[in-house]
Design an enzyme around this catalytic site. Structure first.
Site, PDB file in Angstrom:
ATOM      1  CB  SER A   1      -0.775  -0.127   1.133  1.00 31.38           C
ATOM      2  OG  SER A   1      -0.396   0.088   2.282  1.00 31.38           O
TER       3      SER A   1
ATOM      4  CE  LYS B   1      -2.733   2.102   4.929  1.00 32.99           C
ATOM      5  NZ  LYS B   1      -2.386   1.341   3.547  1.00 32.99           N
TER       6      LYS B   1
END
Length: 464
Positions: free
Chosen positions: A109, A172
């Protein structure tokens, strides 16, 4: 030194039976290999999370390594080893909780910034600075105190806000800040109506997608576009393949574990995200650490030598470089530039024939190769004469008790120091001290001399 002397037993009080037999090391080595192989094949399955099999393989590997270390040790050595291990584990857990912790990247990701792969030994490993945002209570999403506030573009590790999340800890990048209005349109992020410009440090162009099932930051309704106070919008760099804040919403500050500071593994992908490696404190600290490591391996260290007062022994600073250059870990001298002189206090090793372990003792050089050693009413005589100067003047030693042969029996085998050997006497005046020097142990090979004692505690004076 004759083969007979090399194989002669240490005194009975030193022949302590090992708590775990030495042959257990072979069993431990087999189990260790089995654990490593198990972790490898389990990792090849590409599973997203650990199962009981993974934890069993890890436990097998760790326990077998511990068994290998303590095989052949007596009870006192095992207790000392576990005490040292407990202290090291406590310090490691404290650092891991409060200061920094390594993490594995399991998914893609954050490509290409972070390479993720769930298989064993694959994927980037990162260090996370857990101190910078403030210390957290263990196992709770609450802070003891708040440190620096997170900033836009920080790469952060955080606790998932979804109760049924597959991965409970995620990584993230912070894109939206508290109180901002955020919208993702045509691949760009708009904050309060103004498009964000990606910093050069990101090193890539990111096209942020607008998924239909990801409303946060995509839909214009206030509950999906207005970031609440104390919350952040976190997005993955690989937007099209990232389940991030667009799906699970705003992340509260309390869920922030820490800031990713660097990729530390694999070495070709090493990268510093925060610029700490350019700071003077970091470069100075690394330089000092490397210097101390070299000194520890080549120059000397603190050693513990056994004595007659108990198994804990005396702690001394030993110089490896006084007599030559030692091979690290093996204590084998490959270069000799001078030999020990009379009266110098040295650390030497003797192998126990029962446990095959090396014991470390302290002793002073009393005689060198070719000299004849005798005792006259407890006083040392070299080549038939009492010393007129130096450490051994007016010194008396025990010669009538214990298993004393060397220097007491007149035959050449027990009185004349052979080539490449020394006669060493202990400074220890406690009863039984003769068991720990050449009076009982015999001639000490020059290969058994570890180094010169430059400082000792417990009342032992260093050599002049």
């Amino acid at each position: 030194m004759s083969q007979k002397n090399k194989n002669r037993d240490i005194s009975a009080d030193e022949q302590i039976s090992p708590l775990i037999p030495a042959y257990a090391a072979y069993i431990a080595a087999f189990l260790f290999v089995a654990g490593i192989v198990s972790m490898y094949f389990l990792g090849r399955n590409g599973q997203d999370s650990f199962t009981w099999k993974n934890y069993l393989a890890i436990a097998l590997t760790v326990c077998s390594a511990v068994l290998w270390f303590i095989s052949g040790m007596d009870r006192t050595q095992v207790l000392d080893w576990f005490r040292s291990g407990f202290i090291a584990l406590f310090l490691a857990l404290t650092i891991r909780w409060a200061i920094a912790e390594p993490y594995r990247i399991p998914s893609g990701s954050m490509e290409t910034t972070l390479h993720g792969d769930p298989r064993f030994g694959r994927g980037d490993r990162v260090f996370v600075n857990k101190w910078i945002y403030g210390l957290r209570y263990p196992f709770l999403n609450k802070r003891i105190w708040q440190g620096k506030m997170p900033e836009r573009w920080d790469i952060v590790v955080f606790k998932a806000v979804e109760p049924d999340a597959v991965h409970k800890t995620l990584v993230k990048r912070i894109v939206g800040m508290p109180g901002e209005e955020v919208q993702i349109r045509s691949g760009r992020v708009y904050i309060n109506g103004t498009p964000l410009t990606l910093p050069e440090s990101i090193g890539q162009e990111i096209y942020y997608t607008s998924p239909l099932d990801g409303p946060y930051g995509v839909q214009s309704l206030p509950q999906y576009s207005q970031i609440p106070d104390g919350h952040y919008l976190l997005l993955g760099d690989n937007s099209a393949h990232s389940r991030d804040g667009r799906y699970f919403g705003w992340v509260p500050n309390e869920n922030m574990v820490g800031r990713v500071s660097s990729i530390w593994w694999p070495p070709p992908r090493w990268r510093d995200f925060t610029g700490f490696s350019q700071q003077l404190w970091w470069r100075g600290g690394i330089t000092v650490f490397l210097l101390l490591a070299v000194l520890r391996l080549l120059a000397g260290r603190v050693c513990s030598a056994k004595n007659a007062n108990g198994p804990r022994g005396q702690r001394c600073v030993i110089s490896f470089l006084s007599y030559g250059l030692l091979v690290p870990f093996l204590l084998k001298r490959i270069i000799t530039w001078r030999r020990p002189a009379s009266g110098e206090l040295v650390l030497f090793k003797v192998k126990d024939p029962l446990t095959k372990s090396d014991f470390l003792f302290l002793g002073r050089i009393a005689a060198v190769a070719g000299e004849r050693v005798t005792f006259d009413n407890g006083r040392l005589c070299i080549n038939g004469s009492l010393p007129e100067s130096g450490y051994f003047v007016n010194k008396s030693f025990e010669t009538e008790t214990g298993n004393i042969k060397y220097g007491r029996i007149k035959s050449k085998e027990f009185s004349t120091v052979p080539e490449h050997a020394y006669f060493l006497l202990s400074d220890d005046s406690a009863p039984g001290a003769c068991e720990h020097d050449s009076r009982t142990l015999g001639w000490i090979s020059e290969d058994a001399i570890v180094g010169k004692a430059v400082f000792c505690c417990c009342g032992v004076k260093q050599a002049d």
